[in-house]
Scaffold this active site. Sequence first.
Site, short mmCIF file in Angstrom:
data_model
loop_
_atom_site.label_atom_id
_atom_site.label_comp_id
_atom_site.label_asym_id
_atom_site.label_seq_id
_atom_site.Cartn_x
_atom_site.Cartn_y
_atom_site.Cartn_z
N HIS A 137 31.49 50.12 36.83
CA HIS A 137 30.93 49.17 35.86
C HIS A 137 29.76 48.40 36.48
O HIS A 137 29.86 47.21 36.78
CB HIS A 137 32.06 48.22 35.42
CG HIS A 137 31.68 47.23 34.37
ND1 HIS A 137 30.65 47.43 33.46
CD2 HIS A 137 32.23 46.02 34.05
CE1 HIS A 137 30.57 46.37 32.66
NE2 HIS A 137 31.50 45.51 33.00
N CYS B 170 27.07 42.17 29.84
CA CYS B 170 27.56 43.53 30.13
C CYS B 170 27.21 44.52 29.02
O CYS B 170 27.42 45.72 29.18
CB CYS B 170 29.07 43.52 30.33
SG CYS B 170 29.58 42.55 31.74
N1 COA Z 1 40.01 49.65 41.42
C1 COA Z 1 40.54 50.39 42.41
N2 COA Z 1 40.16 50.27 43.71
C2 COA Z 1 39.22 49.36 43.99
C3 COA Z 1 38.62 48.57 43.01
C4 COA Z 1 39.05 48.73 41.68
N3 COA Z 1 38.54 48.00 40.70
N4 COA Z 1 37.71 47.75 43.59
C5 COA Z 1 37.72 48.05 44.90
N5 COA Z 1 38.63 49.01 45.15
C6 COA Z 1 39.00 49.56 46.44
C7 COA Z 1 37.81 49.95 47.29
O1 COA Z 1 37.48 51.30 47.11
C8 COA Z 1 38.32 49.67 48.68
O2 COA Z 1 39.16 50.73 49.08
P1 COA Z 1 39.23 51.21 50.61
O3 COA Z 1 39.71 50.01 51.38
O4 COA Z 1 40.19 52.34 50.58
O5 COA Z 1 37.82 51.59 50.97
C9 COA Z 1 39.21 48.44 48.50
O6 COA Z 1 39.63 48.48 47.13
C10 COA Z 1 38.49 47.14 48.76
O7 COA Z 1 37.22 47.21 48.16
P2 COA Z 1 36.23 45.99 48.07
O8 COA Z 1 34.90 46.48 47.62
O9 COA Z 1 36.31 45.20 49.34
O10 COA Z 1 36.88 45.16 46.88
P3 COA Z 1 36.75 43.63 46.62
O11 COA Z 1 38.05 43.00 46.96
O12 COA Z 1 35.51 43.09 47.25
O13 COA Z 1 36.56 43.59 45.03
C11 COA Z 1 37.41 43.34 42.82
C12 COA Z 1 37.51 44.10 44.15
C13 COA Z 1 38.30 44.06 41.81
C14 COA Z 1 37.86 41.90 43.01
C15 COA Z 1 35.93 43.35 42.34
O14 COA Z 1 35.49 44.65 42.18
C16 COA Z 1 35.77 42.61 41.03
O15 COA Z 1 35.55 41.41 41.03
N6 COA Z 1 35.85 43.31 39.88
C17 COA Z 1 35.68 42.72 38.57
C18 COA Z 1 34.23 42.71 38.23
C19 COA Z 1 34.00 42.07 36.89
O16 COA Z 1 34.53 41.02 36.57
N7 COA Z 1 33.13 42.70 36.09
C20 COA Z 1 32.75 42.18 34.81
C21 COA Z 1 33.72 42.58 33.81
S1 COA Z 1 33.25 42.11 32.19
#
Ligand code: COA
Length: 385
Positions: free
Chosen positions: A333, A83
């Site tokens: 991110h 990252c």
């Molecule tokens: N914060 C707020 N809202 C979020 C969000 C977040 N981080 N991620 C997704 N959403 C919202 C979307 O806009 C969507 O809203 P809607 O239904 O109103 O359109 C809803 O949540 C579902 O979105 P989706 O894309 O299906 O989410 P997901 O469940 O597939 O993934 C996470 C969500 C958080 C699990 C995923 O983004 C993730 O794994 N994040 C961490 C990534 C990571 O580890 N990065 C490296 C860090 S070092």
Amino acid sequence: MKEVAVIGIGQTKIDEHWDKSLRDLAGDAALSALMDSGLEKVAALYVGNMMSGSANRQQHLGAYIADWIGLRGIEAIRLEAACSSGAASFRTAVMAVASGEVDSALVVGVEKMTDSPLQEVTAALATAADADWEAGQGLSFVALNALIMNRYMHEYGWKKEHFAPFAVNAHTNAIHNPFARFHEPATIENYLKAPMINDPINLMDASPVGDGAAAAVLLPLESLHNPSHKKIIKVAASAAATDSIAIHHRKDPLFLRAAYNSGKKAYDQAGLNPSDIDLFELHDAFSIMAALSLEANGFAERGQGPRLALDNEILPTGRIPIATRGGLKARGHPVGATGMYQIVEVVQQLRGEAFGTQVENARVGMSQNIGGSGSNIITHIFQLI
Ligand code: COA
């Protein structure tokens, strides 16, 4: 070594860009940075990216992007540091220009994550952790950060709700950033009701996956005799440090030693200390990382990161504004691009172009990009001259 200036910046909106390829995104950011700089050509291109091989079936991004943006023939490479790939590519460009090896450089951070199902992205992200002791045991990045956050709450007595201001500040600031992934306001109630991902990390503690690219153009400061472009932003410091890849190998898993070490080197290089920093674009991939970064870089005592947030000191009007354009939490991110978004945003702040969340009289800004769960950390300090 020569002093180095940032003379052009560009970025794309972070989104699910299903209609754009990796090269479209990188090209859009790169060409807008070149246009902003007033240059048509540079001597070298450095590309930051983490997962294009698995996510986009495309490696060799140096030649791929140089060709696409009309710079076929120049020196061009891609750099990977999980990252922190974006800041790693920027630091490489700074060293190349500072040494005189190249007389100008373009840096692009790019990532396109949303073409793959989330399970594949989660597995690709986990390659930044230790394959034997962490990823191989089924630990995702959310899970690793959940372990750290649990331990932190246990040691220092914070409750889950005390982390809410990190998410609320990030989402509130992102509303003013047209390039941010999210533009919906967030409240403490939203935070408390958000679905749990991996206890205690819920949706509002986590950064989203996304697609995007951000870019900057660098020149030696001495070449800017009669600048026709915007305000000049000097790279006052560039520093990096590493820690163990696996968290359990750290003596103290609640202290980001590599953040402390790269931050200290950067402060020393710039001849500054934390009280001189007007804003800090930190790596808030999870709210716990925001708290630990504030502590490791001298803005809060150990265990007191959430206190700064609860006291509103992280707002654009506070003592140490963070995530001023939404941060990783709400701007987004796209992992290998993130370090370049942070740098572009610091430059915007120092130029006075951070509309809606401008930090008043900002003259010195810091960015810090974290690779892995704290294992490769790169810090830059920028100064308006
Ligand atoms: N914060 C707020 N809202 C979020 C969000 C977040 N981080 N991620 C997704 N959403 C919202 C979307 O806009 C969507 O809203 P809607 O239904 O109103 O359109 C809803 O949540 C579902 O979105 P989706 O894309 O299906 O989410 P997901 O469940 O597939 O993934 C996470 C969500 C958080 C699990 C995923 O983004 C993730 O794994 N994040 C961490 C990534 C990571 O580890 N990065 C490296 C860090 S070092």
